[in-house]
Design a protein around this motif. Structure first.
Motif, PDB file in Angstrom:
ATOM      1  N   MET A   1       0.835  -1.182   0.000  1.00  0.00           N
ATOM      2  CA  MET A   1       0.000   0.000   0.000  1.00  0.00           C
ATOM      3  C   MET A   1       0.880   1.245   0.000  1.00  0.00           C
ATOM      4  O   MET A   1       1.836   1.333   0.755  1.00  0.00           O
ATOM      5  CB  MET A   1      -0.893   0.034   1.240  1.00  0.00           C
ATOM      6  CG  MET A   1      -1.975  -0.990   1.240  1.00  0.00           C
ATOM      7  SD  MET A   1      -3.287  -0.508   0.147  1.00  0.00           S
ATOM      8  CE  MET A   1      -4.645  -1.280   0.906  1.00  0.00           C
ATOM      9  N   THR A  56      -5.004   5.367   0.759  1.00  0.00           N
ATOM     10  CA  THR A  56      -3.882   4.577   0.257  1.00  0.00           C
ATOM     11  C   THR A  56      -4.250   3.955  -1.081  1.00  0.00           C
ATOM     12  O   THR A  56      -5.420   3.821  -1.424  1.00  0.00           O
ATOM     13  CB  THR A  56      -3.472   3.466   1.247  1.00  0.00           C
ATOM     14  OG1 THR A  56      -4.600   2.631   1.509  1.00  0.00           O
ATOM     15  CG2 THR A  56      -2.963   4.045   2.558  1.00  0.00           C
ATOM     16  N   ARG A  57      -3.228   3.565  -1.795  1.00  0.00           N
ATOM     17  CA  ARG A  57      -3.400   2.917  -3.098  1.00  0.00           C
ATOM     18  C   ARG A  57      -2.714   1.558  -3.053  1.00  0.00           C
ATOM     19  O   ARG A  57      -1.565   1.457  -2.641  1.00  0.00           O
ATOM     20  CB  ARG A  57      -2.779   3.765  -4.187  1.00  0.00           C
ATOM     21  CG  ARG A  57      -3.035   3.266  -5.560  1.00  0.00           C
ATOM     22  CD  ARG A  57      -3.435   4.465  -6.416  1.00  0.00           C
ATOM     23  NE  ARG A  57      -3.750   4.055  -7.755  1.00  0.00           N
ATOM     24  CZ  ARG A  57      -4.986   3.851  -8.176  1.00  0.00           C
ATOM     25  NH1 ARG A  57      -5.992   4.016  -7.377  1.00  0.00           N
ATOM     26  NH2 ARG A  57      -5.211   3.504  -9.413  1.00  0.00           N
ATOM     27  N   SER A  58      -3.413   0.536  -3.489  1.00  0.00           N
ATOM     28  CA  SER A  58      -2.867  -0.812  -3.490  1.00  0.00           C
ATOM     29  C   SER A  58      -2.022  -1.036  -4.736  1.00  0.00           C
ATOM     30  O   SER A  58      -2.474  -0.780  -5.853  1.00  0.00           O
ATOM     31  CB  SER A  58      -3.996  -1.832  -3.445  1.00  0.00           C
ATOM     32  OG  SER A  58      -3.490  -3.125  -3.656  1.00  0.00           O
ATOM     33  N   ASP A  60      -1.163  -3.999  -5.578  1.00  0.00           N
ATOM     34  CA  ASP A  60      -1.640  -5.277  -6.106  1.00  0.00           C
ATOM     35  C   ASP A  60      -2.792  -5.122  -7.096  1.00  0.00           C
ATOM     36  O   ASP A  60      -2.744  -5.631  -8.199  1.00  0.00           O
ATOM     37  CB  ASP A  60      -2.093  -6.195  -4.967  1.00  0.00           C
ATOM     38  CG  ASP A  60      -0.944  -6.572  -4.051  1.00  0.00           C
ATOM     39  OD1 ASP A  60       0.214  -6.493  -4.498  1.00  0.00           O
ATOM     40  OD2 ASP A  60      -1.211  -6.927  -2.897  1.00  0.00           O
ATOM     41  N   ARG A  65      -8.039   2.773  -1.012  1.00  0.00           N
ATOM     42  CA  ARG A  65      -8.630   2.478   0.297  1.00  0.00           C
ATOM     43  C   ARG A  65      -8.699   3.784   1.075  1.00  0.00           C
ATOM     44  O   ARG A  65      -7.713   4.523   1.143  1.00  0.00           O
ATOM     45  CB  ARG A  65      -7.795   1.449   1.043  1.00  0.00           C
ATOM     46  CG  ARG A  65      -8.370   1.076   2.408  1.00  0.00           C
ATOM     47  CD  ARG A  65      -7.506   0.003   3.056  1.00  0.00           C
ATOM     48  NE  ARG A  65      -7.876  -0.256   4.409  1.00  0.00           N
ATOM     49  CZ  ARG A  65      -8.528  -1.335   4.839  1.00  0.00           C
ATOM     50  NH1 ARG A  65      -8.879  -2.269   3.972  1.00  0.00           N
ATOM     51  NH2 ARG A  65      -8.811  -1.504   6.106  1.00  0.00           N
ATOM     52  N   GLU A 116     -13.045   0.353   0.195  1.00  0.00           N
ATOM     53  CA  GLU A 116     -12.127   0.160  -0.916  1.00  0.00           C
ATOM     54  C   GLU A 116     -12.875   0.366  -2.225  1.00  0.00           C
ATOM     55  O   GLU A 116     -13.945  -0.202  -2.431  1.00  0.00           O
ATOM     56  CB  GLU A 116     -11.509  -1.244  -0.870  1.00  0.00           C
ATOM     57  CG  GLU A 116     -10.622  -1.412   0.334  1.00  0.00           C
ATOM     58  CD  GLU A 116     -10.051  -2.821   0.478  1.00  0.00           C
ATOM     59  OE1 GLU A 116     -10.508  -3.738  -0.240  1.00  0.00           O
ATOM     60  OE2 GLU A 116      -9.158  -2.984   1.314  1.00  0.00           O
TER      61      GLU A 116
END
Length: 119
Positions: A1, A56-58, A60, A65, A116
């Motif tokens: 993240m 936040t940014r994933s 994956d 989020r 999310e």
């Protein structure tokens, strides 16, 4: 993240437009969900409640989020259906419709309500 924004603030009526301004580079859905989570704290815990907002940014799956942490682990959000004549009560329904998923993480002296969003 990867953290895109983390800010401590007080839940006040002027905090929502300030948060939207800080998130101006993000999608409308991110701004809307973040301010809905903040507004829930204001409505249910009261003005002046300290909160931490994290976006936040994933790496994956590329989703975003949004988390809002407040100091009351007991006041849990409840998804309910507002009637057509009620002036409030649609925030979590809106969040539920926009988010891929959402939930609550409880700690000993706080809770974090999160959602999310996909891209």
């Amino acid at each position: 993240m990867r953290t895109l924004l983390e800010i401590d603030l007080l839940a006040t009526p002027k905090a929502a437009p300030e948060l939207r301004h800080l998130l101006r580079g993000h999608s409308f859905d991110v701004r809307l969900c973040a301010t809905e989570l903040l507004t829930n704290v204001l409505d249910h815990l009261g003005e002046g409640t300290p909160v931490t907002v994290r976006v936040t940014r994933s790496a994956d799956h590329g989703g975003t989020r949004i988390e809002v942490t407040d100091p009351d682990p007991r006041a849990l959000p409840v998804l309910s259906a507002a009637t057509a004549t009620e002036e409030s009560g649609r925030g979590l329904a809106l969040l539920d419709a926009l988010a891929e998923r959402w939930g609550v993480d409880q700690g000993p002296g706080s809770k974090t309500v999160w959602c999310e969003l996909g891209d």
